[in-house]
Design a protein around this motif. Structure first.
Motif, PDB file in Angstrom:
ATOM      1  N   TYR A 138     109.077  32.756  90.116  1.00 41.06           N
ATOM      2  CA  TYR A 138     107.787  32.433  90.730  1.00 41.06           C
ATOM      3  C   TYR A 138     107.612  33.061  92.118  1.00 41.06           C
ATOM      4  N   ASP A 139     108.390  34.104  92.414  1.00 41.89           N
ATOM      5  CA  ASP A 139     108.266  34.737  93.736  1.00 41.89           C
ATOM      6  C   ASP A 139     106.856  35.274  93.956  1.00 41.89           C
ATOM      7  N   ALA A 140     106.335  36.010  92.974  1.00 37.88           N
ATOM      8  CA  ALA A 140     104.974  36.546  93.102  1.00 37.88           C
ATOM      9  C   ALA A 140     103.949  35.416  93.179  1.00 37.88           C
ATOM     10  N   SER A 141     104.260  34.273  92.568  1.00 36.55           N
ATOM     11  CA  SER A 141     103.333  33.136  92.556  1.00 36.55           C
ATOM     12  C   SER A 141     103.071  32.585  93.950  1.00 36.55           C
ATOM     13  N   ARG A 142     103.990  32.856  94.875  1.00 36.89           N
ATOM     14  CA  ARG A 142     103.794  32.362  96.243  1.00 36.89           C
ATOM     15  C   ARG A 142     102.551  32.964  96.889  1.00 36.89           C
ATOM     16  N   ARG A 182     103.205  25.100  96.010  1.00 41.40           N
ATOM     17  CA  ARG A 182     103.366  24.857  97.453  1.00 41.40           C
ATOM     18  C   ARG A 182     104.697  24.177  97.769  1.00 41.40           C
ATOM     19  N   SER A 183     105.358  23.651  96.736  1.00 42.83           N
ATOM     20  CA  SER A 183     106.643  22.981  96.956  1.00 42.83           C
ATOM     21  C   SER A 183     107.813  23.965  96.904  1.00 42.83           C
ATOM     22  N   LEU A 184     107.559  25.197  96.489  1.00 43.53           N
ATOM     23  CA  LEU A 184     108.627  26.186  96.359  1.00 43.53           C
ATOM     24  C   LEU A 184     109.030  26.729  97.733  1.00 43.53           C
ATOM     25  N   SER A 185     110.292  27.083  97.877  1.00 40.89           N
ATOM     26  CA  SER A 185     110.800  27.581  99.157  1.00 40.89           C
ATOM     27  C   SER A 185     110.092  28.874  99.560  1.00 40.89           C
ATOM     28  N   THR A 186     109.976  29.085 100.849  1.00 38.11           N
ATOM     29  CA  THR A 186     109.303  30.286 101.361  1.00 38.11           C
ATOM     30  C   THR A 186     110.172  30.986 102.409  1.00 38.11           C
ATOM     31  N   THR A 187     111.478  30.986 102.184  1.00 39.37           N
ATOM     32  CA  THR A 187     112.400  31.654 103.097  1.00 39.37           C
ATOM     33  C   THR A 187     112.269  33.164 102.944  1.00 39.37           C
ATOM     34  N   LEU A 188     112.083  33.856 104.069  1.00 42.55           N
ATOM     35  CA  LEU A 188     111.828  35.296 104.038  1.00 42.55           C
ATOM     36  C   LEU A 188     112.981  36.098 104.637  1.00 42.55           C
TER      37      LEU A 188
END
Length: 265
Positions: free
Chosen positions: A181-185, A156-162
Motif C-alpha cells: 500500500y505504499d502508493a496508496s499513501r 491514514r493509519s498506515l506508517s509514513t516513515t520516509l
C-alpha cells in the motif's frame, strides 16, 4: 545459461504445478495460464516479459513471478468477509489500463483518480490482497460509499516513515515499506499536506509502482530530470507498475507533468 520462453515455461511448470492446478500454454501469444481446477479461476502471464526480466535479474525474476502467482491464486480461493473485518479494507492505486472487471466478468469497485491512475479497493489477506468486486459487496450487503469511506480511513493509519536523499540541491523522499500500500499513501491528504508545509520549492509526487511513493522538493531544472529518470527506473522494475509520469502537487490537487530533458509541460 541462455534463457528463452521454452526454458522459462518448463521452469514455471515445475515450480507451480500440483494436483489442484492445470497449466496450459498459448503458443501464439506466448502466455502461460495457471488455473485452480476446482474453481476454474487462474492467472495468465506473458513469458516474453519474464524472460526479458530474467536477463537482468536472473533467478530473482523467477522467484518474484512465482510468488505473485502463488499469492494471487491464494487470494482467489480465500473467502472475503467485510463485516467485522473493516480494518482489512484498503485502497490500492492502479493504472487506467488495469482491468475494470475480474476474469469472470464481475466488475471491480473502482473510481477515477487522475488521468493516469485509478483507485481500486482491496481486502487484505496478509501477504496479498483481493480486489473487492460487485459480487463481494452484494454478498455482504455493502454499498460503494461504505467501502470507500472505510478504506480511506484505514490508509491514514498506515506508517509514513520516509527515507530521503539530496540530489543536486533537490530533496527526494521515499516511502517504501513494501506492505502493498505504499502508493496508496498518495490518498492520505493529511500526510501530503504536512509534507507540503516543509517543501520550499515545487512539490511533486510519483507512484511508479505499488510498492513506492516518491515525493520531491524540486529546486531547479536538474530536479525535474532526476525525478523523471528515477520514476522511469522504478516503473520499469516494479512488481505492479502504475505510471512513469510524475505529478505536481498543490493544495490537494495532482496534475501530471511531462518531462523531456530540460523541457517541461
Amino acid at each position: 545459461m541462455k534463457m528463452d520462453s521454452r526454458k522459462m515455461r518448463k521452469e514455471l511448470e515445475s515450480r507451480l504445478g500440483n494436483e489442484s492446478r492445470s497449466i496450459s500454454y498459448d503458443r501464439e501469444k506466448d502466455q502461460l495460464r495457471i488455473e485452480n481446477t476446482r474453481s476454474g479461476k487462474g492467472i495468465t502471464v506473458s513469458l516474453s516479459g519474464i524472460v526479458a526480466k530474467w536477463h537482468s535479474e536472473k533467478e530473482k525474476a523467477i522467484d518474484e513471478v512465482v510468488y505473485y502467482i502463488e499469492e494471487g491464486l491464494k487470494a482467489m480461493d480465500d473467502t472475503v468477509q467485510l463485516t467485522e473485518h473493516e480494518k482489512k479494507i484498503f485502497p490500492v492505486i492502479r493504472s487506467t489500463s488495469f482491468p475494470a472487471e475480474a476474469e469472470e466478468g464481475v466488475p471491480f469497485l473502482y473510481e477515477e483518480h487522475t488521468a493516469e491512475t485509478r483507485i481500486y479497493y482491496a481486502y487484505d489477506l496478509g501477504n496479498t490482497y483481493r480486489l473487492i468486486d460487485s459480487r463481494i459487496m452484494k454478498k455482504e450487503g455493502w454499498d460503494e460509499a461504505r467501502v470507500k469511506e472505510i478504506a480511506l480511513f484505514n490508509v491514514r493509519s498506515l506508517s509514513t516513515t520516509l527515507k530521503e536523499d539530496n540530489v543536486a540541491g533537490n530533496m527526494f523522499y521515499f516511502l517504501n515499506t513494501k506492505d502493498g500500500y505504499d502508493a496508496s499513501r498518495i490518498l492520505n491528504k493529511v500526510f501530503l499536506s504536512d509534507i507540503q508545509k516543509k517543501i520550499t520549492g515545487t512539490m511533486a509526487v510519483a507512484v511508479p509502482h505499488q510498492d513506492v511513493l516518491i515525493i520531491a522538493d524540486i529546486q531547479n531544472d536538474t530536479g525535474y530530470d532526476v525525478l523523471a529518470q528515477m520514476t522511469m527506473g522504478f516503473f520499469a522494475n516494479g512488481p505492479v507498475p502504475i505510471t512513469a509520469l510524475s505529478f505536481l502537487y498543490e493544495d490537494g490537487n495532482l496534475e501530471p507533468i511531462f518531462i523531456l530533458g530540460k523541457n517541461r509541460r
